[in-house]
Design an enzyme around this catalytic site. Structure first.
Site, PDB file in Angstrom:
ATOM      1  N   ASN A 169       1.145   0.351   6.094  1.00 57.35           N
ATOM      2  CA  ASN A 169       1.480  -0.525   4.977  1.00 57.35           C
ATOM      3  C   ASN A 169       2.230  -1.708   5.556  1.00 57.35           C
ATOM      4  O   ASN A 169       3.229  -1.511   6.247  1.00 57.35           O
ATOM      5  CB  ASN A 169       2.367   0.220   3.965  1.00 57.35           C
ATOM      6  CG  ASN A 169       3.002  -0.727   2.959  1.00 57.35           C
ATOM      7  OD1 ASN A 169       2.378  -1.696   2.542  1.00 57.35           O
ATOM      8  ND2 ASN A 169       4.234  -0.455   2.574  1.00 57.35           N
ATOM      9  N   GLY A 170       1.752  -2.916   5.316  1.00 59.61           N
ATOM     10  CA  GLY A 170       2.424  -4.102   5.847  1.00 59.61           C
ATOM     11  C   GLY A 170       1.406  -5.110   6.320  1.00 59.61           C
ATOM     12  O   GLY A 170       0.222  -5.031   5.989  1.00 59.61           O
ATOM     13  N   LYS A 187      -2.451  -6.643 -19.501  1.00 56.47           N
ATOM     14  CA  LYS A 187      -2.158  -7.201 -18.188  1.00 56.47           C
ATOM     15  C   LYS A 187      -3.276  -8.132 -17.722  1.00 56.47           C
ATOM     16  O   LYS A 187      -3.024  -9.154 -17.117  1.00 56.47           O
ATOM     17  CB  LYS A 187      -1.954  -6.060 -17.178  1.00 56.47           C
ATOM     18  CG  LYS A 187      -1.498  -6.508 -15.808  1.00 56.47           C
ATOM     19  CD  LYS A 187      -0.065  -7.023 -15.840  1.00 56.47           C
ATOM     20  CE  LYS A 187       0.344  -7.697 -14.549  1.00 56.47           C
ATOM     21  NZ  LYS A 187       1.476  -8.614 -14.735  1.00 56.47           N
ATOM     22  N   ARG A 233       1.290   1.662  -5.969  1.00 58.98           N
ATOM     23  CA  ARG A 233       1.467   0.725  -4.852  1.00 58.98           C
ATOM     24  C   ARG A 233       0.148   0.083  -4.429  1.00 58.98           C
ATOM     25  O   ARG A 233       0.125  -0.819  -3.581  1.00 58.98           O
ATOM     26  CB  ARG A 233       2.077   1.445  -3.643  1.00 58.98           C
ATOM     27  CG  ARG A 233       3.444   2.039  -3.908  1.00 58.98           C
ATOM     28  CD  ARG A 233       3.978   2.645  -2.650  1.00 58.98           C
ATOM     29  NE  ARG A 233       4.125   1.669  -1.598  1.00 58.98           N
ATOM     30  CZ  ARG A 233       5.173   0.890  -1.411  1.00 58.98           C
ATOM     31  NH1 ARG A 233       6.208   0.998  -2.218  1.00 58.98           N
ATOM     32  NH2 ARG A 233       5.213   0.031  -0.425  1.00 58.98           N
ATOM     33  N   HIS A 237      11.660 -37.395 -28.748  1.00 61.91           N
ATOM     34  CA  HIS A 237      10.513 -37.940 -29.497  1.00 61.91           C
ATOM     35  C   HIS A 237      10.065 -36.987 -30.611  1.00 61.91           C
ATOM     36  O   HIS A 237       8.929 -37.049 -31.062  1.00 61.91           O
ATOM     37  CB  HIS A 237       9.353 -38.235 -28.547  1.00 61.91           C
ATOM     38  CG  HIS A 237       9.690 -39.282 -27.541  1.00 61.91           C
ATOM     39  ND1 HIS A 237       9.787 -40.620 -27.851  1.00 61.91           N
ATOM     40  CD2 HIS A 237      10.021 -39.185 -26.227  1.00 61.91           C
ATOM     41  CE1 HIS A 237      10.131 -41.300 -26.772  1.00 61.91           C
ATOM     42  NE2 HIS A 237      10.275 -40.447 -25.774  1.00 61.91           N
ATOM     43  N   GLU A 254       7.707 -21.795 -18.202  1.00 61.37           N
ATOM     44  CA  GLU A 254       7.586 -20.390 -17.805  1.00 61.37           C
ATOM     45  C   GLU A 254       8.754 -19.566 -18.369  1.00 61.37           C
ATOM     46  O   GLU A 254       8.563 -18.443 -18.831  1.00 61.37           O
ATOM     47  CB  GLU A 254       7.510 -20.293 -16.269  1.00 61.37           C
ATOM     48  CG  GLU A 254       7.472 -18.890 -15.692  1.00 61.37           C
ATOM     49  CD  GLU A 254       6.319 -18.020 -16.202  1.00 61.37           C
ATOM     50  OE1 GLU A 254       5.403 -18.516 -16.872  1.00 61.37           O
ATOM     51  OE2 GLU A 254       6.370 -16.804 -15.942  1.00 61.37           O
ATOM     52  N   CYS A 266       0.880  -1.173   0.000  1.00 62.87           N
ATOM     53  CA  CYS A 266       0.000   0.000   0.000  1.00 62.87           C
ATOM     54  C   CYS A 266       0.917   1.223   0.000  1.00 62.87           C
ATOM     55  O   CYS A 266       2.122   1.095   0.143  1.00 62.87           O
ATOM     56  CB  CYS A 266      -0.844   0.063   1.256  1.00 62.87           C
ATOM     57  SG  CYS A 266      -1.871  -1.380   1.514  1.00 62.87           S
ATOM     58  N   GLU A 282       7.291 -13.726 -24.907  1.00 57.75           N
ATOM     59  CA  GLU A 282       6.332 -12.624 -24.850  1.00 57.75           C
ATOM     60  C   GLU A 282       6.992 -11.248 -24.791  1.00 57.75           C
ATOM     61  O   GLU A 282       6.405 -10.283 -25.257  1.00 57.75           O
ATOM     62  CB  GLU A 282       5.332 -12.799 -23.705  1.00 57.75           C
ATOM     63  CG  GLU A 282       5.904 -12.622 -22.327  1.00 57.75           C
ATOM     64  CD  GLU A 282       4.842 -12.714 -21.230  1.00 57.75           C
ATOM     65  OE1 GLU A 282       3.704 -12.310 -21.461  1.00 57.75           O
ATOM     66  OE2 GLU A 282       5.194 -13.189 -20.139  1.00 57.75           O
ATOM     67  N   TRP A 331      -4.014  -1.545  -1.134  1.00 56.69           N
ATOM     68  CA  TRP A 331      -4.067  -2.787  -1.911  1.00 56.69           C
ATOM     69  C   TRP A 331      -4.418  -3.851  -0.887  1.00 56.69           C
ATOM     70  O   TRP A 331      -3.601  -4.233  -0.065  1.00 56.69           O
ATOM     71  CB  TRP A 331      -2.699  -3.058  -2.550  1.00 56.69           C
ATOM     72  CG  TRP A 331      -2.673  -4.243  -3.454  1.00 56.69           C
ATOM     73  CD1 TRP A 331      -2.165  -5.482  -3.193  1.00 56.69           C
ATOM     74  CD2 TRP A 331      -3.159  -4.312  -4.796  1.00 56.69           C
ATOM     75  NE1 TRP A 331      -2.316  -6.306  -4.279  1.00 56.69           N
ATOM     76  CE2 TRP A 331      -2.917  -5.626  -5.275  1.00 56.69           C
ATOM     77  CE3 TRP A 331      -3.785  -3.392  -5.644  1.00 56.69           C
ATOM     78  CZ2 TRP A 331      -3.276  -6.026  -6.560  1.00 56.69           C
ATOM     79  CZ3 TRP A 331      -4.130  -3.795  -6.916  1.00 56.69           C
ATOM     80  CH2 TRP A 331      -3.872  -5.100  -7.363  1.00 56.69           C
ATOM     81  N   LYS A 384       8.248 -16.309 -20.895  1.00 57.32           N
ATOM     82  CA  LYS A 384       8.806 -14.977 -20.638  1.00 57.32           C
ATOM     83  C   LYS A 384       9.607 -14.497 -21.848  1.00 57.32           C
ATOM     84  O   LYS A 384       9.471 -13.368 -22.299  1.00 57.32           O
ATOM     85  CB  LYS A 384       9.727 -14.972 -19.406  1.00 57.32           C
ATOM     86  CG  LYS A 384       9.061 -15.106 -18.065  1.00 57.32           C
ATOM     87  CD  LYS A 384       8.312 -13.886 -17.589  1.00 57.32           C
ATOM     88  CE  LYS A 384       6.874 -13.934 -17.985  1.00 57.32           C
ATOM     89  NZ  LYS A 384       5.927 -14.574 -17.166  1.00 57.32           N
TER      90      LYS A 384
HETATM   91  C1  F6R Z   1       2.530 -13.880 -18.742  1.00 58.29           C
HETATM   92  C2  F6R Z   1       1.274 -13.366 -18.236  1.00 58.29           C
HETATM   93  C3  F6R Z   1       0.004 -14.048 -18.652  1.00 58.29           C
HETATM   94  C4  F6R Z   1      -0.915 -14.239 -17.447  1.00 58.29           C
HETATM   95  C5  F6R Z   1      -2.262 -14.809 -17.878  1.00 58.29           C
HETATM   96  C6  F6R Z   1      -3.150 -15.087 -16.684  1.00 58.29           C
HETATM   97  O1  F6R Z   1       3.613 -13.137 -18.270  1.00 58.29           O
HETATM   98  O2  F6R Z   1       1.236 -12.429 -17.489  1.00 58.29           O
HETATM   99  O3  F6R Z   1       0.265 -15.271 -19.253  1.00 58.29           O
HETATM  100  O4  F6R Z   1      -0.273 -15.091 -16.540  1.00 58.29           O
HETATM  101  O5  F6R Z   1      -2.907 -13.913 -18.743  1.00 58.29           O
HETATM  102  O6  F6R Z   1      -3.402 -13.938 -15.958  1.00 58.29           O
HETATM  103  P1  F6R Z   1      -4.007 -14.008 -14.503  1.00 58.29           P
HETATM  104  O7  F6R Z   1      -3.011 -14.675 -13.612  1.00 58.29           O
HETATM  105  O8  F6R Z   1      -4.286 -12.586 -14.125  1.00 58.29           O
HETATM  106  O9  F6R Z   1      -5.268 -14.829 -14.590  1.00 58.29           O
END
Ligand code: F6R
Length: 609
Positions: free
Chosen positions: A101-102, A604, A28, A504, A481, A2, A488, A75, A485
């Site tokens: 905050n905490g 996002k 934050r 295979h 993963e 926060c 993307e 938050w 990264k």
């Molecule tokens: C990759 C990324 C996306 C999310 C996916 C699910 O870096 O950010 O693959 O992981 O869109 O998003 P959430 O977790 O918000 O359901």
């Protein structure tokens, strides 16, 4: 995470200054906001749920009177984002107000004690106990100053905090203190400011005093006084000149949010270790009783689920099924039923595919559990039980700190489940719990010691056309993963497989110089993995290995290697092993001239199916 802010001004009204500063701290947290000012011995408060602009539109945050005040942008961690849970919180008399905050870890015990002594609580937050504790200390000893009452109070708190407190009894002061949550003081001739972060006051002053853990500060027009909480001794510290631009300030001097968030992981992991036992136990109860357990998510959250399925299997001897949310309805929509439990994992809590899967399962009377970073999101509203992953807002589009936090929470649930089912000896439980506690420091060490090396590897391979990521067992999830990264944010096409599967088919792609990243914890699969490395090497691949310190065997085979500290239990290994891969993706993007924070075509929160 926060944002807190406070100011004591020589002249003028504090409220608009607090409002402007909270706006600069909005990154934050932004689910509720509040301000309190003091004027003519009276307290004035405005607070509500919603973003700062929304709350300002409804309540006008600028018209509170007085030249001193504190504010908060929230938050949610404990208690939904509702007006009643928004900060500031006040004591029973309404004369002391506080922002925080905490996480107060022992708030349940403290609250019970205070209620037994007659205190009445308004909110569901952990924060409110602090302000009642200050009141309680002053009830017992009314001659104490606010500073001394806060000093005595915070000695009773376990957990993390940055707090700011005001009281009508000493209306010219703000008392603030910190332990494991950031606190900085801004100084100029006409005002003093306290804040979670420098950006809050950067347009007002460039002079800052950084407060250390275990310190308390009293601000008034006479100046600032810093004391050590342990023995009340005075501390002298000169302000530093901050030469950041406002843009650099929001990123705390980092060039991008993504690298800032990678660096935040030790703190986020520490926060996940402060989760209330009660919620972890509750989350473990349902999978224990279910006939079948699905772990449902998208993207990075799905990779966390995949890793978690190994944790549940290896620790609790429980078979769980990780399912990509967009496939759930087709694959399991007809069979899911009242005996099924769905653990839906979503950072945002708003991903349309995940919510659609949850909806389908709910209609068929399955039990829904939620793991999310956004308390108050749709996922929390449709879950029977949910738990917050405590990462704070993630601004970079690529999920980094939220992935490792999800893993830490699910590891803790798996450990609870193992205990319930009596599948792991006490010694092993103690060992795993101890290693989990050490992970924040281990991750910190990896970032501190390996970042430069990863940068050099990114320089070397920046022109590569394709990458391979391979791992065995739980490291398969790490490989997937790492690949996601890199693809993307650096736009490098990449392939990930369980290492055993590469022969295979995918191995036919290998030609001299083809970069292959191996994830190599020293687990039971280590020997077999060496065989897989040899297969690739024999075909001319360039081997980049993420290894445990001192793994000479793989060091000798690899063209490049990145080391993580040794003795990490296999089930926890994705947390440290993903860090170098997050750094690799970040530096590859930078080397290739792309902005890692805003990858093309991505959002996002993906709210369409
Ligand atoms: C990759 C990324 C996306 C999310 C996916 C699910 O870096 O950010 O693959 O992981 O869109 O998003 P959430 O977790 O918000 O359901």
């Amino acid at each position: 995470m926060c944002g807190i802010f406070g100011c004591v001004l020589k002249e003028g009204n504090a409220a608009p200054v607090i409002h402007g500063s909270l706006k600069r701290l909005e990154y934050r947290g932004y689910d509720s906001v509040g301000e309190v000012t003091l004027h003519n011995g009276q307290i004035f408060i405005k607070k509500d749920q919603g973003k700062i602009d929304e709350v300002h539109k409804l309540h006008n945050l600028d018209d509170l009177p007085g030249n001193i005040g504190i504010g908060h942008t929230r938050w949610a961690t404990h208690g939904a984002p509702l007006q009643v849970n928004a900060h500031p919180h006040v004591d029973c008399s309404g004369q002391i107000a506080l922002v925080h905050n905490g996480i107060v870890e022992n708030f349940v015990e403290l609250k019970l004690e205070l209620e037994n002594r007659g205190h009445v609580f308004q909110s569901k937050t952990d924060t409110e106990v602090i302000v009642h504790l200050i009141e309680d200390v002053l009830n017992v000893n009314p001659s104490l100053s606010l500073t001394d009452a806060v000093l005595e109070t915070i000695k009773k708190l376990c957990g993390s905090y940055a707090i700011a407190v005001v009281s009508t009894k000493e209306p010219d002061k703000i008392v603030c203190a910190r332990n494991e949550s950031p606190l900085v003081i801004g100084v100029n001739e006409n005002a003093l400011y306290c804040a979670s972060d420098i950006p809050a006051f950067l347009p007002l002053t460039k002079k800052a005093v950084i407060i250390d853990d275990g310190e308390l500060v009293t601000l008034s027009l006479k100046g600032l006084e810093i004391r050590k909480i342990a023995d009340s001794s005075l501390v002298t510290r000169e302000p530093k000149l901050i030469d950041w631009t406002p843009e650099m300030a929001v990123k705390q001097g980092y060039p991008h949010f993504m690298i800032k968030e990678i660096h935040e992981q030790p703190d986020c992991l520490r926060n996940t270790l402060r989760l209330q036992e009660h919620y972890l136990d509750l989350m473990a109860t349902f999978p224990d009783r279910a006939r079948e357990v699905f772990l449902v998510a998208c993207g990075t959250s799905y990779h966390a689920c995949l890793a978690a399925s190994y944790m549940f299997s290896k620790l609790a001897f429980l078979a769980t099924y990780p399912v990509i949310a967009s496939e759930f309805i087709e694959q399991h929509g007809k069979s899911v039923n009242i005996d099924s439990t769905i653990l839906a994992v979503s950072q945002s809590g708003e991903t349309a595919d995940t919510l659609a899967a949850v909806n389908c399962a709910r209609q068929r009377a399955a039990t829904i559990l939620g793991l999310t970073n956004a308390i108050g999101s749709t996922l929390t509203r449709v879950s029977r039980v949910y738990i917050g992953q405590q990462s704070g807002p993630e601004i970079g589009v690529a999920a980094t700190k939220t992935f490792t936090s999800q893993l830490s929470v699910m590891a803790q649930i798996a450990l609870r489940l193992a205990k319930k089912r009596g599948k792991v000896s006490q010694d092993e439980m103690d060992y795993l719990a101890d290693r989990l506690q050490k992970l924040p420091d281990i991750v910190k060490t990896i970032i501190e010691t390996q970042e430069e090396k990863v940068k050099q590897i990114a320089k070397k391979y920046k022109e590569a056309k394709t990458f391979f990521f391979l791992g065995r067992g739980i490291s398969t999830a790490t490989a997937y993963e790492g690949r996601l990264k890199l693809m993307e944010i650096a736009y490098v096409p990449a392939i990930a497989f369980p290492a055993g599967e590469s022969k295979h088919g995918p191995i036919s792609l290998i030609e001299p110089g083809f970069p292959v990243v191996f994830i190599c914890p020293k687990d039971e699969a280590h020997k077999t993995l060496i065989g897989n490395i040899m297969e690739m090497k024999a075909r001319g691949a360039s081997i980049i290995a993420v290894i445990e310190e001192g793994d000479e065997e793989i060091k000798n085979l690899a063209d490049d290697y990145i080391e993580v500290p040794k003795d990490i239990p296999e089930v926890l290994s994705p947390i440290p092993f993903i860090i170098p891969l997050q750094l690799l993706a970040y530096y590859m993007a930078v080397e290739r001239g792309f902005n890692p924070d805003t990858p093309r075509n991505l959002a996002k929160s993906v709210t369409v199916k």
